[in-house]
Design an enzyme around this catalytic site. Structure first.
Site, PDB file in Angstrom:
ATOM      1  N   GLY A  30       0.810  -1.212   0.000  1.00 43.42           N
ATOM      2  CA  GLY A  30       0.000   0.000   0.000  1.00 43.42           C
ATOM      3  C   GLY A  30       0.848   1.269   0.000  1.00 43.42           C
ATOM      4  O   GLY A  30       2.083   1.213   0.012  1.00 43.42           O
ATOM      5  N   ALA A  31       0.154   2.422  -0.007  1.00 43.27           N
ATOM      6  CA  ALA A  31       0.845   3.717  -0.059  1.00 43.27           C
ATOM      7  C   ALA A  31       1.831   3.855   1.107  1.00 43.27           C
ATOM      8  O   ALA A  31       2.983   4.269   0.914  1.00 43.27           O
ATOM      9  CB  ALA A  31      -0.188   4.855  -0.024  1.00 43.27           C
ATOM     10  N   VAL A  32       1.423   3.478   2.302  1.00 42.58           N
ATOM     11  CA  VAL A  32       2.306   3.592   3.474  1.00 42.58           C
ATOM     12  C   VAL A  32       3.328   2.453   3.490  1.00 42.58           C
ATOM     13  O   VAL A  32       4.519   2.676   3.739  1.00 42.58           O
ATOM     14  CB  VAL A  32       1.476   3.602   4.788  1.00 42.58           C
ATOM     15  CG1 VAL A  32       2.383   3.562   6.013  1.00 42.58           C
ATOM     16  CG2 VAL A  32       0.564   4.826   4.836  1.00 42.58           C
ATOM     17  N   SER A  37      -2.254  -9.720  -3.643  1.00 41.69           N
ATOM     18  CA  SER A  37      -0.851  -9.364  -3.919  1.00 41.69           C
ATOM     19  C   SER A  37       0.122 -10.509  -3.687  1.00 41.69           C
ATOM     20  O   SER A  37       1.320 -10.353  -3.933  1.00 41.69           O
ATOM     21  CB  SER A  37      -0.422  -8.195  -3.022  1.00 41.69           C
ATOM     22  OG  SER A  37      -1.259  -7.107  -3.201  1.00 41.69           O
ATOM     23  N   ARG A  95      -5.458   3.633  19.177  1.00 38.74           N
ATOM     24  CA  ARG A  95      -4.813   4.883  19.617  1.00 38.74           C
ATOM     25  C   ARG A  95      -5.321   5.411  20.960  1.00 38.74           C
ATOM     26  O   ARG A  95      -4.585   6.057  21.684  1.00 38.74           O
ATOM     27  CB  ARG A  95      -4.989   5.970  18.548  1.00 38.74           C
ATOM     28  CG  ARG A  95      -4.171   5.719  17.290  1.00 38.74           C
ATOM     29  CD  ARG A  95      -4.354   6.854  16.315  1.00 38.74           C
ATOM     30  NE  ARG A  95      -3.764   6.536  15.026  1.00 38.74           N
ATOM     31  CZ  ARG A  95      -4.218   6.983  13.867  1.00 38.74           C
ATOM     32  NH1 ARG A  95      -5.293   7.768  13.834  1.00 38.74           N
ATOM     33  NH2 ARG A  95      -3.634   6.666  12.744  1.00 38.74           N
ATOM     34  N   CYS A 105      -2.045  11.236  10.907  1.00 37.13           N
ATOM     35  CA  CYS A 105      -1.029  11.979  10.151  1.00 37.13           C
ATOM     36  C   CYS A 105      -1.149  13.502  10.325  1.00 37.13           C
ATOM     37  O   CYS A 105      -0.141  14.195  10.509  1.00 37.13           O
ATOM     38  CB  CYS A 105      -1.109  11.604   8.680  1.00 37.13           C
ATOM     39  SG  CYS A 105      -2.773  11.566   8.016  1.00 37.13           S
ATOM     40  N   GLN A 157      -5.756  18.385   3.220  1.00 36.79           N
ATOM     41  CA  GLN A 157      -5.171  17.043   3.226  1.00 36.79           C
ATOM     42  C   GLN A 157      -5.132  16.419   1.821  1.00 36.79           C
ATOM     43  O   GLN A 157      -6.128  16.428   1.087  1.00 36.79           O
ATOM     44  CB  GLN A 157      -5.957  16.150   4.199  1.00 36.79           C
ATOM     45  CG  GLN A 157      -5.864  16.669   5.627  1.00 36.79           C
ATOM     46  CD  GLN A 157      -6.475  15.781   6.692  1.00 36.79           C
ATOM     47  OE1 GLN A 157      -6.995  16.279   7.668  1.00 36.79           O
ATOM     48  NE2 GLN A 157      -6.396  14.463   6.534  1.00 36.79           N
ATOM     49  N   GLY A 161      -3.574  10.515   1.360  1.00 42.01           N
ATOM     50  CA  GLY A 161      -4.039  10.187   2.711  1.00 42.01           C
ATOM     51  C   GLY A 161      -5.122   9.121   2.685  1.00 42.01           C
ATOM     52  O   GLY A 161      -5.371   8.449   3.679  1.00 42.01           O
ATOM     53  N   LYS A 179      -9.860  13.176  16.049  1.00 45.36           N
ATOM     54  CA  LYS A 179      -8.525  12.602  16.285  1.00 45.36           C
ATOM     55  C   LYS A 179      -7.555  13.709  16.682  1.00 45.36           C
ATOM     56  O   LYS A 179      -6.699  13.524  17.543  1.00 45.36           O
ATOM     57  CB  LYS A 179      -8.012  11.895  15.018  1.00 45.36           C
ATOM     58  CG  LYS A 179      -8.680  10.557  14.756  1.00 45.36           C
ATOM     59  CD  LYS A 179      -8.262   9.990  13.405  1.00 45.36           C
ATOM     60  CE  LYS A 179      -9.195   8.864  12.989  1.00 45.36           C
ATOM     61  NZ  LYS A 179      -9.016   8.479  11.580  1.00 45.36           N
ATOM     62  N   HIS A 210       0.274  16.952   3.627  1.00 42.32           N
ATOM     63  CA  HIS A 210      -0.839  17.690   4.230  1.00 42.32           C
ATOM     64  C   HIS A 210      -0.344  19.066   4.693  1.00 42.32           C
ATOM     65  O   HIS A 210       0.808  19.213   5.125  1.00 42.32           O
ATOM     66  CB  HIS A 210      -1.358  16.960   5.471  1.00 42.32           C
ATOM     67  CG  HIS A 210      -2.088  15.678   5.191  1.00 42.32           C
ATOM     68  ND1 HIS A 210      -2.401  15.224   3.930  1.00 42.32           N
ATOM     69  CD2 HIS A 210      -2.593  14.751   6.056  1.00 42.32           C
ATOM     70  CE1 HIS A 210      -3.055  14.076   4.019  1.00 42.32           C
ATOM     71  NE2 HIS A 210      -3.180  13.758   5.297  1.00 42.32           N
TER      72      HIS A 210
HETATM   73  P1  NAP Z   1      -3.596   1.482   0.912  1.00 47.32           P
HETATM   74  O1  NAP Z   1      -2.702   2.180  -0.035  1.00 47.32           O
HETATM   75  O2  NAP Z   1      -5.014   1.250   0.517  1.00 47.32           O
HETATM   76  O3  NAP Z   1      -2.904   0.069   1.261  1.00 47.32           O
HETATM   77  C1  NAP Z   1      -3.572  -0.910   2.021  1.00 47.32           C
HETATM   78  C2  NAP Z   1      -2.663  -2.097   2.246  1.00 47.32           C
HETATM   79  O4  NAP Z   1      -3.368  -3.035   3.058  1.00 47.32           O
HETATM   80  C3  NAP Z   1      -2.265  -2.837   0.968  1.00 47.32           C
HETATM   81  O5  NAP Z   1      -0.963  -3.357   1.095  1.00 47.32           O
HETATM   82  C4  NAP Z   1      -3.283  -3.962   0.930  1.00 47.32           C
HETATM   83  O6  NAP Z   1      -2.825  -5.113   0.235  1.00 47.32           O
HETATM   84  C5  NAP Z   1      -3.369  -4.299   2.394  1.00 47.32           C
HETATM   85  N1  NAP Z   1      -4.607  -5.046   2.658  1.00 47.32           N
HETATM   86  C6  NAP Z   1      -5.866  -4.703   2.348  1.00 47.32           C
HETATM   87  N2  NAP Z   1      -6.719  -5.682   2.712  1.00 47.32           N
HETATM   88  C7  NAP Z   1      -5.965  -6.656   3.263  1.00 47.32           C
HETATM   89  C8  NAP Z   1      -6.259  -7.940   3.799  1.00 47.32           C
HETATM   90  N3  NAP Z   1      -7.488  -8.418   3.864  1.00 47.32           N
HETATM   91  N4  NAP Z   1      -5.215  -8.686   4.267  1.00 47.32           N
HETATM   92  C9  NAP Z   1      -3.959  -8.224   4.212  1.00 47.32           C
HETATM   93  N5  NAP Z   1      -3.604  -7.019   3.692  1.00 47.32           N
HETATM   94  C10 NAP Z   1      -4.617  -6.255   3.222  1.00 47.32           C
HETATM   95  O7  NAP Z   1      -3.677   2.222   2.327  1.00 47.32           O
HETATM   96  P2  NAP Z   1      -2.583   3.172   3.033  1.00 47.32           P
HETATM   97  O8  NAP Z   1      -2.859   4.572   2.666  1.00 47.32           O
HETATM   98  O9  NAP Z   1      -1.237   2.606   2.832  1.00 47.32           O
HETATM   99  O10 NAP Z   1      -3.045   3.081   4.552  1.00 47.32           O
HETATM  100  C11 NAP Z   1      -2.731   1.988   5.389  1.00 47.32           C
HETATM  101  C12 NAP Z   1      -3.003   2.348   6.830  1.00 47.32           C
HETATM  102  O11 NAP Z   1      -2.207   3.462   7.203  1.00 47.32           O
HETATM  103  C13 NAP Z   1      -4.458   2.764   7.126  1.00 47.32           C
HETATM  104  O12 NAP Z   1      -4.809   2.335   8.414  1.00 47.32           O
HETATM  105  C14 NAP Z   1      -4.395   4.274   7.079  1.00 47.32           C
HETATM  106  O13 NAP Z   1      -5.402   4.886   7.851  1.00 47.32           O
HETATM  107  C15 NAP Z   1      -3.025   4.514   7.693  1.00 47.32           C
HETATM  108  N6  NAP Z   1      -2.419   5.790   7.336  1.00 47.32           N
HETATM  109  C16 NAP Z   1      -2.334   6.168   6.044  1.00 47.32           C
HETATM  110  C17 NAP Z   1      -1.747   7.380   5.740  1.00 47.32           C
HETATM  111  C18 NAP Z   1      -1.606   7.861   4.322  1.00 47.32           C
HETATM  112  O14 NAP Z   1      -1.178   9.007   4.138  1.00 47.32           O
HETATM  113  N7  NAP Z   1      -1.956   7.074   3.316  1.00 47.32           N
HETATM  114  C19 NAP Z   1      -1.254   8.200   6.744  1.00 47.32           C
HETATM  115  C20 NAP Z   1      -1.359   7.780   8.066  1.00 47.32           C
HETATM  116  C21 NAP Z   1      -1.943   6.564   8.348  1.00 47.32           C
HETATM  117  P3  NAP Z   1      -3.272  -5.422  -1.290  1.00 47.32           P
HETATM  118  O15 NAP Z   1      -2.331  -4.604  -2.135  1.00 47.32           O
HETATM  119  O16 NAP Z   1      -3.050  -6.879  -1.410  1.00 47.32           O
HETATM  120  O17 NAP Z   1      -4.692  -5.004  -1.429  1.00 47.32           O
END
Ligand code: NAP
Length: 337
Positions: A14-16, A42, A101, A131, A158, A162, A215, A244
């Site tokens: 994922g993005a993070v 994946s 949290r 974040c 934002q 995100g 939050k 952000h």
């Molecule tokens: P994302 O890009 O949608 O990535 C989600 C990840 O979770 C992917 O690797 C996905 O794998 C995996 N996933 C989804 N369903 C799953 C399952 N059933 N079993 C195992 N893995 C699974 O989301 P993200 O933005 O990286 O965010 C991830 C977390 O970080 C969230 O809780 C979000 O709130 C938090 N966060 C994000 C940010 C941000 O700026 N993006 C900032 C702070 C916190 P697949 O590729 O296989 O679907």
């Protein structure tokens, strides 16, 4: 001697997750082994790390055997289900979701602010804060040390990343569709995000504030150990890919001056001033994109509120707001735990 760890990333695609990998690589994190976990979609995907190819595995209940540290970034539902399983297997979890949290037995840590909290983790879970809250507090903490925070009044701007990879794709697709004159239907956001701003992030609570806005209140209080801190906030999604921005008015217990405020940032890690009205110098999201350091500018005395400063803070929310902060917490564990 530095203790190398067996590490797993949950949500590695994922993005993070992708940025966690880069942080581990760039910061030379001491690794014995690295396991990449994601959904069945994946599984089998190849990812390059330190010159070798690693294979993404499907997350299962048995994924944490022999793992010392798991960095979770796969959303709250996955964390709620799998973080306790990982913790029970003896693994320390650093969780990017909001799932734990507010649990009193789970520390909520920004390493530049409350590093000591990371070392007391009775549930084997440490939470990475929201974040927007991290970036806001990176800008306000040096001022808090000098003047003591009382109230924060903020509006956030934002980026779509995100919302993860889906948010980035939604903005890209809408910009292209509009340029080509094609119709489209918003799917990630409640309305069009391209060339628009949306004053809702996450769902509404019965207070009239969104969960994202609450939050900022609850997490700021916990991180700063200021249970009476007043925080009011409007969180807005803007058509920016990454980083952000936050416009914040901070009121303090003690009288403030802009000169003293600027001095407060001297030597503070992770935050720098970019601020010169004479040359129209201030931070923008592009300035912090893919950068570890948050920036603060437009520092001025607030005209409406006593003992208050008005400022503009910007930071890469995928890095300092998530991946980098999580890896910094892991580094604290390597150093002290
Ligand atoms: P994302 O890009 O949608 O990535 C989600 C990840 O979770 C992917 O690797 C996905 O794998 C995996 N996933 C989804 N369903 C799953 C399952 N059933 N079993 C195992 N893995 C699974 O989301 P993200 O933005 O990286 O965010 C991830 C977390 O970080 C969230 O809780 C979000 O709130 C938090 N966060 C994000 C940010 C941000 O700026 N993006 C900032 C702070 C916190 P697949 O590729 O296989 O679907």
């Amino acid at each position: 001697m530095t203790q190398a760890m067996n590490v797993a990333i949950v949500g590695a695609t994922g993005a993070v997750g992708v940025e966690i990998l880069s942080c581990l690589e760039n910061r030379n994190f001491p690794l014995k082994s690295l396991k990449l976990l994601a959904s069945a979609r994946s599984a089998g995907k190849q990812v390059s790390f330190r010159g070798k190819m690693l294979t993404v595995e499907e997350l299962t209940e048995n994924s944490f055997e022999g793992v010392d540290l798991a960095l979770f970034s796969a959303g709250g539902d996955i964390s709620r289900q799998f973080a306790p399983i990982a913790a029970a297997a003896g693994c320390v979890v650093v969780d990017n979701s909001s799932a734990f949290r507010q649990d009193p037995d789970v520390p909520l840590v920004v390493p530049e602010i409350n590093p000591e909290a990371a070392l007391n983790h009775p549930r084997n879970i440490i939470a990475n804060p929201n974040c927007t809250t991290i970036i806001t507090l990176m800008a306000l903490y040096p001022l808090h040390l000098k003047f003591v925070l009382k109230t924060i009044i903020a509006s956030s701007y934002q980026a779509v990343s995100g919302s993860g990879q889906h948010g980035i794709t939604e903005l890209e697709n809408q910009v292209r569709a509009i340029a080509d004159g094609h119709p489209f239907t918003p799917s990630v956001y409640p309305c069009q995000i391209a060339f628009n701003v949306i004053p809702q992030i996450d769902s509404f609570t019965d207070t009239g504030y969104t969960k994202e806005e609450l939050k900022m209140l609850n997490e700021s209080r916990k991180i700063l150990s200021l249970p009476d801190l007043k925080v009011t906030c409007t969180c807005v999604r803007v058509p920016v890919y990454r980083s952000h921005s936050i416009s914040a008015i901070a009121q303090f217990e003690r009288p403030v001056s802009v000169e003293e405020a600027r001095k407060a940032y001297d030597g503070m890690p992770g935050i720098a001033i970019k601020d010169d009205p004479a040359t129209s110098t201030w931070p923008t999201p592009l300035d912090t994109t893919c950068q570890d350091t948050c920036l603060v500018g437009r520092i001025r005395k607030d005209l409406a509120i006593d003992n208050a400063l008005n400022l503009w803070a910007v930071g890469d929310q995928v890095l300092k707001g998530a991946a980098l902060n999580a890896v910094q917490i892991a580094e604290l564990l390597v150093k002290h735990d």
